[in-house]
Design a protein around this motif. Structure first.
Motif: not given
Length: 181
Positions: A110-130
């Protein structure tokens, strides 16, 4: 008075060498050495936001995300430094939340956070949508921009503290492993 002036000149030249040394290490992709040098010597540079930013980016390059708290708190005097502090803050927060989600089964969808191009951000975004019906031993995610790039996310159990691991794969070949605690 002369002794004080001489001491200040020597200190200034030493500090100048440290900043130049750190920049040279960074440019030569010796990020761990640059991060260590910055960590050991940041106090005299508390008002030198170029030094503090360089220290932060060097540490980020080697996944020393925990060390970003120093630059986050110091960088505030210019627009660029505030931008760097915000960038570091996002990554540190995503690391903490993703770790919390994996260890404690905390729902971050349910979190809607800004993101970055850093690998941890990419995985965070993918995990949160999974869609998570149940907690898994590991997760495989495909990069949204490059379908040949995949990320494997899992916990590495340790006697002292469990670590979060992100492995990057390109065409099924492991290219980099990121370990966070």
């Amino acid at each position: 008075m002369r002794k004080l002036l001489l001491t200040m000149l020597i200190a200034a030249s030493l500090y100048g060498d440290i900043k130049n040394d750190m920049l040279e290490l960074y440019q030569n992709k010796e990020y761990e050495s640059a991060c260590e040098l910055g960590f050991k010597n940041y106090v005299p540079y508390l008002r030198d936001e170029e030094f503090i930013s360089l220290y932060g980016f060097a540490c980020l390059k080697i996944d020393y995300v925990e060390r970003l708290s120093i630059p986050i708190n110091i960088l505030k005097l210019s627009q660029e430094s505030r931008s760097n502090a915000a960038y570091f803050s996002i990554i540190l927060m995503q690391k903490k939340l993703l770790y919390h989600a994996l260890i404690d089964n905390y729902d971050i969808s349910s979190l809607n956070l800004p993101t970055t191009d850093y690998v941890l951000s990419k995985v965070f975004d993918l995990y949160s949508k999974h869609k998570k019906d149940k907690q898994q031993e590991f997760y495989i995610f495909e990069d949204e921009k490059d379908n040949q790039l995949k990320y494997k996310l899992y916990l590495l159990k340790d006697a002292r503290i469990d670590k979060m691991v992100i492995e990057e794969f390109h065409d099924s070949l492991s290219i980099k492993k990121h370990i966070y605690w």
